[in-house]
Scaffold this motif. Structure first.
Motif, PDB file in Angstrom:
ATOM      1  N   ILE A  29      42.971  43.198  27.333  1.00 30.22           N
ATOM      2  CA  ILE A  29      42.345  41.743  27.506  1.00 30.22           C
ATOM      3  C   ILE A  29      43.090  42.234  29.133  1.00 30.22           C
ATOM      4  O   ILE A  29      44.862  41.673  28.552  1.00 30.22           O
ATOM      5  CB  ILE A  29      42.779  40.742  26.710  1.00 30.22           C
ATOM      6  CG1 ILE A  29      41.939  41.421  25.033  1.00 30.22           C
ATOM      7  CG2 ILE A  29      42.675  39.600  27.312  1.00 30.22           C
ATOM      8  CD1 ILE A  29      41.473  40.075  24.297  1.00 30.22           C
ATOM      9  N   ALA A  30      42.538  41.282  30.117  1.00 26.96           N
ATOM     10  CA  ALA A  30      43.862  41.307  31.167  1.00 26.96           C
ATOM     11  C   ALA A  30      43.460  40.157  31.673  1.00 26.96           C
ATOM     12  O   ALA A  30      42.919  39.330  31.446  1.00 26.96           O
ATOM     13  CB  ALA A  30      43.017  41.981  32.230  1.00 26.96           C
ATOM     14  N   LEU A  31      44.754  39.712  31.839  1.00 31.08           N
ATOM     15  CA  LEU A  31      44.798  37.670  32.371  1.00 31.08           C
ATOM     16  C   LEU A  31      45.153  38.361  33.622  1.00 31.08           C
ATOM     17  O   LEU A  31      46.108  38.606  34.214  1.00 31.08           O
ATOM     18  CB  LEU A  31      45.679  37.255  31.572  1.00 31.08           C
ATOM     19  CG  LEU A  31      46.677  35.819  32.584  1.00 31.08           C
ATOM     20  CD1 LEU A  31      45.332  34.525  31.980  1.00 31.08           C
ATOM     21  CD2 LEU A  31      47.395  35.189  31.420  1.00 31.08           C
ATOM     22  N   VAL A  32      43.887  38.227  34.902  1.00 28.45           N
ATOM     23  CA  VAL A  32      44.221  38.439  36.611  1.00 28.45           C
ATOM     24  C   VAL A  32      44.241  37.117  36.521  1.00 28.45           C
ATOM     25  O   VAL A  32      43.530  36.181  36.788  1.00 28.45           O
ATOM     26  CB  VAL A  32      42.757  38.799  36.664  1.00 28.45           C
ATOM     27  CG1 VAL A  32      42.961  39.401  38.121  1.00 28.45           C
ATOM     28  CG2 VAL A  32      43.121  40.161  35.840  1.00 28.45           C
ATOM     29  N   PRO A  33      45.122  36.597  37.557  1.00 27.22           N
ATOM     30  CA  PRO A  33      44.993  35.580  38.771  1.00 27.22           C
ATOM     31  C   PRO A  33      44.765  35.515  39.953  1.00 27.22           C
ATOM     32  O   PRO A  33      44.681  36.623  40.375  1.00 27.22           O
ATOM     33  CB  PRO A  33      47.066  35.371  39.012  1.00 27.22           C
ATOM     34  CG  PRO A  33      47.260  37.092  38.570  1.00 27.22           C
ATOM     35  CD  PRO A  33      46.638  37.486  37.781  1.00 27.22           C
TER      36      PRO A  33
END
Length: 620
Positions: free
Chosen positions: A384-388
């Motif tokens: 799971i990627a948290l991309v800003p």
């Protein structure tokens, strides 16, 4: 030494009879024989000297030369002392098998040629070994710790005249000396490397692309050391770097191969250093993910985001919006090609994590900079990627979640509207415009320039367009990558909805055929969401009832009814637009549509029947 050098030595008295185009072959030794079949004594690369005592008649030349060519000898030198002129049948056989043929004057002893070749080859080997040892020492002392892999690659270019590039498993250039490697070429080389690794071929792997030969060396984590015999290659095949060298290493001496292996070990140290730098970002993503999944208060999640923002957006004084990307790698069976054929379970989470970190990097960006803004955690089999993304103008509100803790979001630097309520994009609103982060839509994917310039958000199809080819090679016949992308959200509270949205999109992608599939949030609000979950037997029955009569008619009469139906629906039932698209007269189009209605018992003026045909075409 090269065959060409023999002709340049007058004392040897050699005369070339054929094979002018093959004179750059390397001579590794010399052998004198008059056996009809000397293959058991040949190892390849020899200059064979013969007095032609094996030849009784013209029919003997072809099998003798065929044996030499099959053994990989460098060339044949035949003496003129026995028969005078070299027989034409021998010249013809050598020409047929592209084997260079020399005539040895009767005044020149074979011993003279043997002594010369041995002296030259031994001297060159000693000089090459000494040079390799010195270069190896210089490489070790210059190491990548001082200036990155480029230092090592520069030495390869200056000292060995070798052009080389360090590539990621998707073919993105990480380092290189001199001219950058074109992106499509990097992807092609990575695909060759991954396919060869999956089949268990021994490195270095050889790849010929557009007339140029490359040798591909794996760069494995230095911390792993040598690959244990029992380890499954699928654990690392999608995360290891590779060294692409513009040369054919198949005829290199062992010392030079050892030097290149040393180069890969030096670069592996740098790879591990960069891998360690990702630890902080991974930990931040893991902490936020755990809070989101546990249903923590928005204030607590926002506090974590305040910590993450400076790390993930270094030097930018703008509070981000966020997107969530979920990826999963599934293996359907044991990899028989893995060392030892080990069938054990493979932890999919770490594999997907490393792969997603690579996918989210813009392939047009060399080096690690763009990866500094990517945080990927893994839980179970998912990554799971948290991309800003940069904050832009306030978008329209939606239904992912209602912000209630506005003070916490304001403290985190997240934007609020004039009434103090945090707005977020959720599933239906477009992402805010702003400058890209390096992890946005990838270039060269066919997206409209205006949309790409205004929308920094990630798009599912664009993410995989540049990496589909190499990843498919690495996944081979037993692996699948599925990926889902959420809409952008602006609040801590919106992350929970974004996570579920990305997971649901990934399940939509998983229901599709293919080794590498992705789906985005926009597909969750259309019929596309429903079609993948229709049982296969229902699909087949539904499409067969509507389309099989048309297909049968097309096969018999070449009437193109299926093509006509697709165009008619695509033109929203407009007779004039559809006729223009198909280059038909309107009356001809009306005849075809009438035939479709007659064969199927449907009425294309009715919305219900149009919808049935539309879905049947999509499901087929």
């Amino acid at each position: 030494m090269r065959l060409r050098a023999l002709l340049e030595t007058d004392a040897l008295g050699l005369r070339l009879l054929g094979g002018q185009d093959e004179l750059d072959r390397t001579v590794r030794g010399v052998m004198t024989t008059d056996l009809r079949d000397p293959s058991r004594y040949l190892s390849g690369g020899e200059l064979v000297l013969t007095g032609l005592a094996w030849r009784r008649d013209a029919s003997d030349s072809e099998p003798f030369v065929r044996i030499l060519a099959g053994a990989g000898v460098a060339g044949l030198a035949a003496g003129e002392a026995e028969l005078g002129d070299i027989p034409a049948d021998l010249v013809e056989a050598c020409d047929h098998h592209r084997l260079p043929l020399f005539a040895v004057h009767e005044t020149v002893a074979f011993a003279t040629i043997t002594e010369h070749v041995v002296r030259q080859v031994s001297g060159e080997r000693a000089g090459d070994l000494a040079a390799v040892v010195d270069r190896h020492r210089r490489l070790m002392t210059s190491g990548p710790a001082g200036g990155g892999p480029e230092v090592v690659l520069d030495l390869l270019t200056s000292d060995l005249d070798l052009r080389a590039w360090v590539l990621s498993p998707t073919g993105r250039q990480i380092a290189g000396a001199g001219t950058p490697l074109p992106g499509p070429l990097g992807a092609t080389l990575a695909g060759h490397h991954l396919a060869a690794t999956r089949t268990g071929r021994r490195a270095p792997h050889r790849a010929a692309v557009a007339g140029t030969t490359y040798s591909l060396f794996p760069i494995r984590n230095a911390s792993r050391g040598a690959v244990p015999a029992a380890r499954d290659v699928r654990e690392s095949v999608l995360s290891d770097w590779l060294l692409a060298v513009e040369a054919d290493a198949s005829d290199w001496p062992a010392a030079r191969l050892d030097l290149l292996q040393g180069v890969t070990q030096l670069i592996a140290v740098e790879r591990d250093r960069r891998e360690a730098a990702r630890t902080v970002r991974r930990r931040l993503a893991q902490e936020v993910l755990e809070l989101v999944q546990a249903g923590a208060a928005p204030a607590e999640i926002a506090a974590r985001l305040r910590v993450a923002a400076p790390v993930l957006l270094p030097g930018l004084g703008v509070a981000p919006q966020w997107q969530v990307v979920v990826a999963r790698v599934d293996w359907t069976a044991a990899d028989a090609s893995a060392p030892g054929g080990v069938p054990g379970d493979i932890a999919g989470g770490p594999v997907a994590q490393a792969l997603l970190e690579e996918i989210l990097v813009d392939p047009a960006v060399s080096g690690p900079d763009s990866a500094d803004r990517i945080a990927v955690a893994h839980t179970g089999e998912e990554a799971i990627a948290l991309v800003p993304l940069p904050a832009g103008p306030a978008p329209l509100p939606d239904t992912v979640g209602d912000a209630t803790d506005t003070d916490a979001d304001a403290d985190a630097g997240l934007p609020a509207d004039g009434d103090g309520a945090v707005r977020e994009t959720g599933t239906g609103a477009p992402a805010a415009a702003g400058a890209g982060t390096g992890a946005g839509a990838k270039p060269g994917t066919g997206a409209a320039p205006t949309a790409a310039a205004q929308d920094p958000a990630l798009h599912a199809d664009a993410l995989l367009a540049a990496v589909r080819e190499p990843l498919s090679a690495g996944l081979a016949d037993d692996g699948r990558l599925t990926l889902g992308v959420s809409a952008a959200v602006h609040s801590a509270e919106g992350l929970r909805g974004a996570l579920e949205e990305a997971r649901h999109a990934r399940r939509v992608a998983a229901a599709r055929p293919g080794r590498v599939c992705a789906a985005g949030h926009h597909e969750l609000a259309s019929h596309v969401l429903l079609l993948p979950f229709v049982p296969d037997d229902v699909r087949r029955a539904f499409t067969a009832r509507l389309l099989d009569p048309l297909r049968d008619y097309d096969r018999r009469h070449r009437a193109e009814l299926i093509e006509t139906l697709e165009a008619f629906l695509d033109c929203d039932g407009s007779w004039t637009r559809c006729a223009a698209r198909l280059h038909l007269h309107v009356n001809t189009l009306r005849y075809r549509v009438g035939r479709i209605e007659q064969l199927t018992g449907r009425d294309l003026s009715r919305l219900e029947d149009k919808l049935d045909f539309f879905l049947a075409l999509r499901m087929s």
